[in-house]
Design an enzyme around this catalytic site. Structure first.
Site, PDB file in Angstrom:
ATOM      1  N   CYS A 291     -62.332  49.798 -11.908  1.00  0.00           N
ATOM      2  CA  CYS A 291     -61.525  49.377 -10.751  1.00  0.00           C
ATOM      3  C   CYS A 291     -61.584  50.383  -9.610  1.00  0.00           C
ATOM      4  O   CYS A 291     -61.443  50.022  -8.455  1.00  0.00           O
ATOM      5  CB  CYS A 291     -60.086  49.161 -11.188  1.00  0.00           C
ATOM      6  SG  CYS A 291     -59.395  50.597 -12.040  1.00  0.00           S
ATOM      7  N   GLU A 389     -64.526  42.680  -4.318  1.00  0.00           N
ATOM      8  CA  GLU A 389     -64.866  43.578  -5.429  1.00  0.00           C
ATOM      9  C   GLU A 389     -66.053  42.982  -6.201  1.00  0.00           C
ATOM     10  O   GLU A 389     -65.979  41.838  -6.649  1.00  0.00           O
ATOM     11  CB  GLU A 389     -63.657  43.707  -6.351  1.00  0.00           C
ATOM     12  CG  GLU A 389     -63.853  44.709  -7.454  1.00  0.00           C
ATOM     13  CD  GLU A 389     -62.650  44.772  -8.404  1.00  0.00           C
ATOM     14  OE1 GLU A 389     -62.075  43.716  -8.720  1.00  0.00           O
ATOM     15  OE2 GLU A 389     -62.308  45.888  -8.835  1.00  0.00           O
TER      16      GLU A 389
END
Ligand code: NAD
Length: 496
Positions: A291, A389
Site C-alpha cells: 500500500c 493505485e
C-alpha cells in the site's frame, strides 16, 4: 485435484474455525487457491457462507462476557502462546504464503512481525486506562475504557499473517472477541494459523477464523448487527462499501487502512545513491503489492538525467523468480486478476507517458503471473496511471524545478498514505514534512521504513483512523464517562 495441501510430506486441510471447532463450509462450498508462480492449483479452501458467518458472530458474542471478565494478563498469556507457536511453525507458514500469494521466502517477515505484535499486545494491557478528575466541585469524575463486544477483522492478501496477528491481538487483549476473515487470494497461512490458535487453547468462540470472498462473508460481517467494531485493511473501494454497510445497519465503529499512490521526491542536494536504492526497493518489494509503495517519483530537473539513467538500468536487471527459491528477489503477482489488472494499467500507461523499461507480462514464458518491473517517464499528472493505485512493480518518474511545484503535484491525489523526501537541507525537509498531505512522511528513506510505535494510517481516501500499538488498542475500546456526587449539597449550574 486434492482438496488439501502437502507441506514437506504432511497433509494440511484448510477449515473454518468456529466456536473452537474446525468445520467445512455449511454448504460444503470451496474455492480454489492457485500457486501464482506456476499457475497450478494448490488446494481447495472453504468458502464461508452467511450461515457460517452468523454462527461465528453468535459464538463470539456468547464468549465475550467471560473473555472480558478474565484477568487481562491471562488473556495476554494466550497471545504469548500463539506468538511462540507462530515462530515454531515459521517455515510452514513461509511455504503456505509463498504458494498462495507468491511472496519470496527470503522477504518473508510476516510471521516474525506477527509474532512480535502478539507478544507486544500480550503485555500491553496495563495501558487500558481511563482518566479521573476532581475539577467538578462536589463530584469526582472518571472514564472507563471497555471493549466493544464482538470485533470483526477483515484483512488483505499482501501480508496476511501480519494483519491477522496485529488486528486480532489488539482486539483480544482489550477484551473483545474476534471474527477474522482472511483474503480469498491468500487464505492458506491464516488457515494454518487457525490450527495454532486451537493449539494455544483459546476458549471456544473467543477467536473465530473464516476464509472466503467479500461476498458473502465479508459483507455479512460489515452489516452484522452484533458486530460492534470492524477493523479493515484493503482497497479504498471495499473500504467505502464497508463504511456504507456500517452506516446502514448499526453504525459500528470502523477503522479503514486503504490504498495509496505515494510520491517520492528527490532534491538535487540529496544522496542520489541512497534515493535510488530506496525508491527502487519500495516499488519492487512484494512485486509492488504494498500500500505504501512509492509509485510516483519526482526528481529535481538538474539531477534527473543521472537519476533516471541509473534507475532504469537497475530496474531492467530485476527478474521475477520462484518464491520458494531463497535467491529470489521478486515473486509473481498474487493471482490472475491482479496480473491482468496490472497489465491493463501498463497498456494505459503506454498511451499517456513514455515507456522506459519493462512493459510486459511473462505468463507465456514463465507460466506464473510475473510482470516485468516497469518504468514510465513524463506522464501527465492527470493520466489514469498517476491517479489510480496499480499495486504492481510499475512507477512513473516526472521532473520538477521548485519546492512549491512538487508539493502541488505530490498532493494532487485522493490518496495520502506515504510520502518520501530526499534532501540534505534540514529546513527544507521539515517544510516538506509539514506541507505533504500524507499520514506518513519519511526523510532520506522511503517505505517501508516503519517506526513500529508510530501511528499508521492515511490522509484523505487512504483511510480513517490510525493503527499501530496503542493506537490500535484505542480502536477496540469504548469510552464511558462516570460522574459521582460526593457532597449532597453540591449542585451543577443546570440542576433544578
Ligand atoms: P480488497 O479490498 O479487494 O480486499 C480486502 C479484504 O476485503 C478481503 O478479505 C476481501 O475478501 C474483503 N472484501 C471484499 N469485498 C468486501 C465487501 N463487500 N465487504 C466486506 N469485505 C470485503 O483488497 P486487497 O486486494 O485484498 O488488498 C489490496 C489493497 O489493500 C490495496 O488497495 C492496498 O493498498 C490496500 N492495503 C492497505 C494497507 C494499509 O495499511 N493502508 C495495507 C495493505 C494493503
Amino acid at each position: 485435484m486434492s482438496t488439501s495441501v502437502n507441506i514437506n510430506g504432511v497433509e494440511f486441510q484448510p477449515r473454518l474455525l468456529i466456536n473452537g471447532e474446525f468445520v467445512e463450509a455449511s454448504d460444503k462450498g470451496t474455492f480454489n487457491v492457485v500457486n501464482p508462480a506456476t499457475g497450478e492449483m494448490s488446494c481447495k479452501v472453504p468458502e464461508a457462507t452467511e450461515d457460517d458467518t452468523n454462527r461465528a458472530v453468535a459464538a463470539a458474542k456468547a464468549a465475550q462476557p467471560g473473555w472480558a471478565a478474565l484477568d487481562p494478563a491471562k488473556r495476554g498469556a494466550y497471545l504469548k502462546k500463539l506468538a511462540a507457536l507462530i515462530r515454531e511453525h515459521k517455515s510452514t507458514l513461509h511455504h503456505l504464503e509463498a504458494i498462495s500469494m507468491g511472496v519470496p521466502v527470503n522477504h518473508f517477515f510476516h510471521a516474525d512481525f506477527g509474532a512480535d505484535e502478539l507478544d507486544y499486545f500480550a503485555e500491553a494491557w496495563p495501558h487500558i486506562q481511563g482518566q479521573s478528575s476532581v475539577n467538578t466541585p462536589g463530584y469526582v469524575t472518571m472514564t472507563f475504557r471497555q471493549p466493544f463486544g464482538v470485533a470483526a477483522c477483515i484483512i488483505p492478501w499482501n501480508a496476511p499473517l501480519y494483519f491477522f496477528a496485529t488486528k486480532a491481538a489488539a482486539a483480544l487483549i482489550t477484551g473483545n472477541t474476534v471474527v477474522l476473515k482472511s483474503s480469498e487470494k491468500a487464505p492458506l497461512a491464516v488457515a494454518y494459523a487457525a490450527e495454532l490458535v486451537a493449539k494455544a487453547g483459546f476458549p471456544p468462540g473467543v477467536f473465530n477464523i473464516l476464509s472466503g470472498h467479500g461476498l458473502p462473508s465479508g459483507r455479512c460481517l460489515a452489516r452484522h448487527m452484533d458486530v460492534r467494531a470492524i477493523s479493515f485493511t484493503g482497497s479504498s473501494r471495499t473500504g467505502k462499501l464497508i463504511q456504507e454497510e456500517a452506516a446502514k445497519t448499526n453504525l459500528k465503529s470502523v477503522t479503514l487502512e486503504l490504498g495509496g499512490k505515494s510520491p517520492a521526491i528527490i532534491f538535487d542536494d540529496a544522496n542520489i545513491e541512497q534515493a535510488l536504492t530506496d525508491t527502487m526497493s519500495s516499488i519492487v518489494l512484494n512485486a509492488g503489492q504494498v500500500c505504501i509503495a512509492n509509485s510516483r517519483v519526482y526528481v529535481q530537473k538538474s539531477v534527473a538525467p543521472k537519476f533516471i539513467e541509473a534507475f532504469t538500468k537497475r530496474m531492467a536487471t530485476i527478474r521475477g523468480g520462484n518464491p520458494l527459491d531463497p535467491q529470489t528477489q521478486m515473486g509473481p503477482q498474487a493471482d490472475e486478476i491482479q496480473y491482468k489488472n496490472i497489465l491493463s494499467y501498463i497498456e494505459e500507461g503506454k498511451k499517456s507517458g513514455k515507456l522506459a523499461v519493462g512493459g510486459k507480462g511473462q505468463l507465456d514464458e514463465r507460466k506464473g503471473y510475473f510482470v516485468e518491473p516497469t518504468v514510465f517517464l513524463d506522464t501527465p499528472e492527470d493520466a489514469k496511471i498517476m491517479k489510480e493505485e496499480i499495486f504492481g512493480p510499475v512507477l512513473n518518474i516526472n521532473t520538477f524545478e521548485t519546492e512549491e511545484e512538487v508539493v502541488a503535484k505530490a498532493n494532487d491525489t485522493e490518496y495520502g498514505l506515504w510520502a518520501a523526501v530526499f534532501t540534505n537541507d534540514l529546513s527544507r525537509a521539515m517544510r516538506m514534512a509539514k506541507a505533504l498531505e500524507s499520514g506518513y512522511v519519511s526523510i532520506n528513506c522511503s517505505s517501508p521504513s516503519i517506526g513500529r510505535d508510530l501511528p499508521f494510517g492515511g490522509y484523505k481516501g487512504s483511510g480513517q483512523g490510525r493503527e499501530g500499538r496503542l493506537h490500535s488498542m484505542n480502536h477496540f475500546l469504548e469510552i464511558k464517562s462516570v460522574i459521582i456526587k460526593l457532597d449532597e449539597k453540591a449542585s451543577l449550574q443546570w440542576n433544578m
